[in-house]
Scaffold this motif. Structure first.
Motif, PDB file in Angstrom:
ATOM      1  N   ALA A  65       0.802  -1.223   0.000  1.00  0.00           N
ATOM      2  CA  ALA A  65       0.000   0.000   0.000  1.00  0.00           C
ATOM      3  C   ALA A  65       0.835   1.272   0.000  1.00  0.00           C
ATOM      4  N   THR A  66       2.119   1.168   0.245  1.00  0.00           N
ATOM      5  CA  THR A  66       2.980   2.349   0.306  1.00  0.00           C
ATOM      6  C   THR A  66       4.105   2.243  -0.713  1.00  0.00           C
ATOM      7  N   ALA A  67       4.723   3.375  -0.985  1.00  0.00           N
ATOM      8  CA  ALA A  67       5.843   3.407  -1.932  1.00  0.00           C
ATOM      9  C   ALA A  67       7.159   3.429  -1.174  1.00  0.00           C
ATOM     10  N   LEU A  68       7.232   2.668  -0.083  1.00  0.00           N
ATOM     11  CA  LEU A  68       8.426   2.691   0.757  1.00  0.00           C
ATOM     12  C   LEU A  68       9.608   2.006   0.086  1.00  0.00           C
ATOM     13  N   ALA A  69       9.442   0.739  -0.289  1.00  0.00           N
ATOM     14  CA  ALA A  69      10.560  -0.020  -0.839  1.00  0.00           C
ATOM     15  C   ALA A  69      10.590  -0.034  -2.352  1.00  0.00           C
ATOM     16  N   ALA A  70       9.459   0.239  -2.979  1.00  0.00           N
ATOM     17  CA  ALA A  70       9.369   0.189  -4.437  1.00  0.00           C
ATOM     18  C   ALA A  70       8.218   1.079  -4.881  1.00  0.00           C
ATOM     19  N   PRO A  71       8.178   1.440  -6.165  1.00  0.00           N
ATOM     20  CA  PRO A  71       7.040   2.231  -6.641  1.00  0.00           C
ATOM     21  C   PRO A  71       5.726   1.500  -6.394  1.00  0.00           C
ATOM     22  N   LEU A  72       4.662   2.261  -6.176  1.00  0.00           N
ATOM     23  CA  LEU A  72       3.353   1.654  -5.974  1.00  0.00           C
ATOM     24  C   LEU A  72       2.957   0.825  -7.189  1.00  0.00           C
ATOM     25  N   SER A  73       2.447  -0.363  -6.933  1.00  0.00           N
ATOM     26  CA  SER A  73       1.936  -1.225  -7.993  1.00  0.00           C
ATOM     27  C   SER A  73       0.418  -1.209  -7.915  1.00  0.00           C
ATOM     28  N   SER A 102      -1.175   8.005   2.489  1.00  0.00           N
ATOM     29  CA  SER A 102       0.262   8.239   2.289  1.00  0.00           C
ATOM     30  C   SER A 102       0.631   8.363   0.818  1.00  0.00           C
ATOM     31  N   GLY A 103      -0.356   8.138  -0.073  1.00  0.00           N
ATOM     32  CA  GLY A 103      -0.077   8.149  -1.504  1.00  0.00           C
ATOM     33  C   GLY A 103       0.578   9.416  -2.012  1.00  0.00           C
ATOM     34  N   PRO A 104       0.096  10.615  -1.610  1.00  0.00           N
ATOM     35  CA  PRO A 104       0.741  11.833  -2.097  1.00  0.00           C
ATOM     36  C   PRO A 104       2.213  11.925  -1.699  1.00  0.00           C
ATOM     37  N   ILE A 105       2.555  11.401  -0.532  1.00  0.00           N
ATOM     38  CA  ILE A 105       3.959  11.419  -0.091  1.00  0.00           C
ATOM     39  C   ILE A 105       4.775  10.447  -0.932  1.00  0.00           C
ATOM     40  N   GLY A 106       4.262   9.229  -1.088  1.00  0.00           N
ATOM     41  CA  GLY A 106       4.996   8.222  -1.834  1.00  0.00           C
ATOM     42  C   GLY A 106       5.139   8.542  -3.305  1.00  0.00           C
ATOM     43  N   LEU A 107       4.106   9.168  -3.885  1.00  0.00           N
ATOM     44  CA  LEU A 107       4.117   9.455  -5.315  1.00  0.00           C
ATOM     45  C   LEU A 107       4.797  10.772  -5.658  1.00  0.00           C
ATOM     46  N   PHE A 108       4.694  11.772  -4.757  1.00  0.00           N
ATOM     47  CA  PHE A 108       5.156  13.114  -5.097  1.00  0.00           C
ATOM     48  C   PHE A 108       6.067  13.748  -4.052  1.00  0.00           C
ATOM     49  N   GLY A 109       6.260  13.087  -2.915  1.00  0.00           N
ATOM     50  CA  GLY A 109       7.027  13.685  -1.835  1.00  0.00           C
ATOM     51  C   GLY A 109       8.525  13.672  -2.075  1.00  0.00           C
ATOM     52  N   SER A 110       9.229  14.463  -1.271  1.00  0.00           N
ATOM     53  CA  SER A 110      10.694  14.489  -1.330  1.00  0.00           C
ATOM     54  C   SER A 110      11.255  13.259  -0.632  1.00  0.00           C
ATOM     55  N   GLN A 113      10.729  13.630   3.040  1.00  0.00           N
ATOM     56  CA  GLN A 113       9.361  13.345   3.480  1.00  0.00           C
ATOM     57  C   GLN A 113       9.070  11.849   3.480  1.00  0.00           C
ATOM     58  N   LYS A 114       9.535  11.166   2.455  1.00  0.00           N
ATOM     59  CA  LYS A 114       9.324   9.721   2.405  1.00  0.00           C
ATOM     60  C   LYS A 114      10.014   9.026   3.579  1.00  0.00           C
ATOM     61  N   ALA A 115      11.239   9.427   3.855  1.00  0.00           N
ATOM     62  CA  ALA A 115      11.989   8.803   4.947  1.00  0.00           C
ATOM     63  C   ALA A 115      11.357   9.108   6.300  1.00  0.00           C
ATOM     64  N   LEU A 118       6.914   7.434   5.593  1.00  0.00           N
ATOM     65  CA  LEU A 118       6.477   6.156   5.028  1.00  0.00           C
ATOM     66  C   LEU A 118       6.839   4.935   5.880  1.00  0.00           C
ATOM     67  N   PRO A 119       8.010   4.903   6.538  1.00  0.00           N
ATOM     68  CA  PRO A 119       8.293   3.718   7.367  1.00  0.00           C
ATOM     69  C   PRO A 119       7.239   3.480   8.442  1.00  0.00           C
ATOM     70  N   GLY A 120       6.789   4.545   9.092  1.00  0.00           N
ATOM     71  CA  GLY A 120       5.768   4.386  10.122  1.00  0.00           C
ATOM     72  C   GLY A 120       4.441   3.915   9.562  1.00  0.00           C
ATOM     73  N   VAL A 121       4.079   4.411   8.379  1.00  0.00           N
ATOM     74  CA  VAL A 121       2.837   3.988   7.745  1.00  0.00           C
ATOM     75  C   VAL A 121       2.925   2.515   7.352  1.00  0.00           C
ATOM     76  N   ALA A 122       4.043   2.121   6.750  1.00  0.00           N
ATOM     77  CA  ALA A 122       4.209   0.735   6.300  1.00  0.00           C
ATOM     78  C   ALA A 122       4.284  -0.240   7.464  1.00  0.00           C
TER      79      ALA A 122
END
Length: 383
Positions: A65-73, A102-110, A113-115, A118-122
């Protein structure tokens, strides 16, 4: 018995069956021990969502559900949502909102911001929320009135959001606010729960209970680094995120429809009427055939949109078609289940009755069916 033939479709990822089975295992083995689906009090529903998100994090389910380790599929998101929704809407909701929030962060964030988020969300330690809608600005994003004014090194946000899923339980909110005029005057910000000036309450009760409420921003100050992208990117970020997740709403509808068909077939195979099984009557057979065909057609639209998104294409029209058709047809399939169950279909707490309440909202949120028709038509007329 569950039809698994669609998992072999050539445009699905190689691990499609594994993704679907992992989500199914969670929904059937882990989730039932985390909440009582009959307890629809706000406190119980909020606690259930917290428990589900935490357990999904421990199970590694939220990586999809998040773009933490790889782009969203988009395809894996759809497979997961279909499997979860097939079992219970609240389980699907808890998963989906970690993605959308969390999608806007994973798709468009710096990268920063991702660091940071996203880890907490994932991991399931931080619940996410997507704060876009307002009382006068739901489907019409351009009517958004919440403001964000620059003040030194900060932005100060003022306004009120409503219909916000996870309001009151989220650890972070992606808030869309106006920094200028028109569509190019919208911006997106990450606002953590507990930030002074932000008040969020789970205050809206709906037919399919989940944490839903209001977010109030009063002189809410955030640092400029909380902005996602650049000033004026908010409209693009909102629509880009919805392009990914709108098709997944269709996938959730598929889960409801497949469960409704499964329950209906089991019921009519046993229920006897006028000395024969309900399944032996031509009216029943015709209705089931129509619903099965519509469900497969919806699946093709949903996974086409997801496949094209994963292939790098813009899918505004395809996602709108998928959501429109899948949700409308799922409503009809669930309605048939209620009809064929007869009196049992309207007994509160039965599967058919629960599905009837669950499926209705899908034709409204993330763009009502009428809005999807406008999106589709405008896309075609502009071509």
């Amino acid at each position: 018995m569950m039809d698994r033939g669609f998992l072999d479709w050539p445009f699905l990822p190689d691990d499609a069956a594994a993704v679907y089975d992992r989500a199914t295992a969670f929904a059937t083995e882990t989730a039932p021990g985390l909440f009582d689906p009959r307890d629809e009090r706000r406190e119980a529903v909020a606690d259930a969502c917290r428990a589900l998100v935490a357990a999904m994090g421990r199970a590694g389910l939220l990586g999809v559900a998040t773009a933490l380790a790889a782009p969203l599929s988009a395809r894996r998101l759809c497979l997961s949502r279909e499997a979860l929704a097939r079992q219970h809407a609240l389980v699907d909701f808890a998963f989906a909102m970690q993605g959308l929030g969390s999608g806007p962060i994973g798709l468009f964030g710096s990268d920063e911001q991702k660091a940071a988020h996203l880890p907490g969300v994932a991991a399931g330690g931080a619940i996410a929320a997507f704060a876009l809608s307002e009382r006068e600005a739901g489907s019409d994003v351009a009517a958004l009135a919440t403001t964000a004014r620059k003040d030194g090194a900060d932005y100060v946000l003022d306004g009120q959001k409503t219909w916000i899923s996870n309001a009151g339980i989220a650890g972070l909110y992606v808030v869309f606010a106006r920094t200028g005029e028109g569509n190019k005057g919208l911006s997106a910000f990450v606002v953590e729960a507990g930030t002074r000036g932000l008040t969020a309450t789970y205050s809206i009760d709906v037919t399919a209970p989940h944490p839903l409420g209001v977010v109030v921003l009063e002189n809410c100050r955030v640092p400029a680094r909380a902005m996602i992208g650049a000033p004026g990117d908010g409209f693009r970020i909102a629509l880009g995120t919805l392009d990914v997740f709108r098709a997944t709403v269709g996938a959730a509808a598929l889960g409801f429809a497949r469960r409704a068909l499964e329950e209906t077939i089991a019921h009519v195979s046993e229920r006897r009427l006028f000395g024969a099984r309900l399944a032996d009557m031509q009216l029943t057979q015709g209705a089931i055939a129509e619903r099965a065909t519509a469900t497969d057609a919806a699946a093709l639209l949903v996974y086409r949109a997801a496949w094209r998104k994963d292939s790098g294409h813009r899918v505004t029209r395809e996602s709108a078609m998928a959501k429109l058709f899948a949700t409308e047809e799922a409503q009809k399939t669930v309605d048939l289940a209620v009809q064929l169950f007869g009196g049992l279909g309207v007994v509160r707490g039965t599967v058919a009755e629960r599905l009837y309440r669950d499926v209705r909202a899908l034709r409204i949120y993330e763009g009502a069916s009428e809005i999807q028709k406008l999106v589709i038509a405008r896309s075609l007329l502009a071509a």
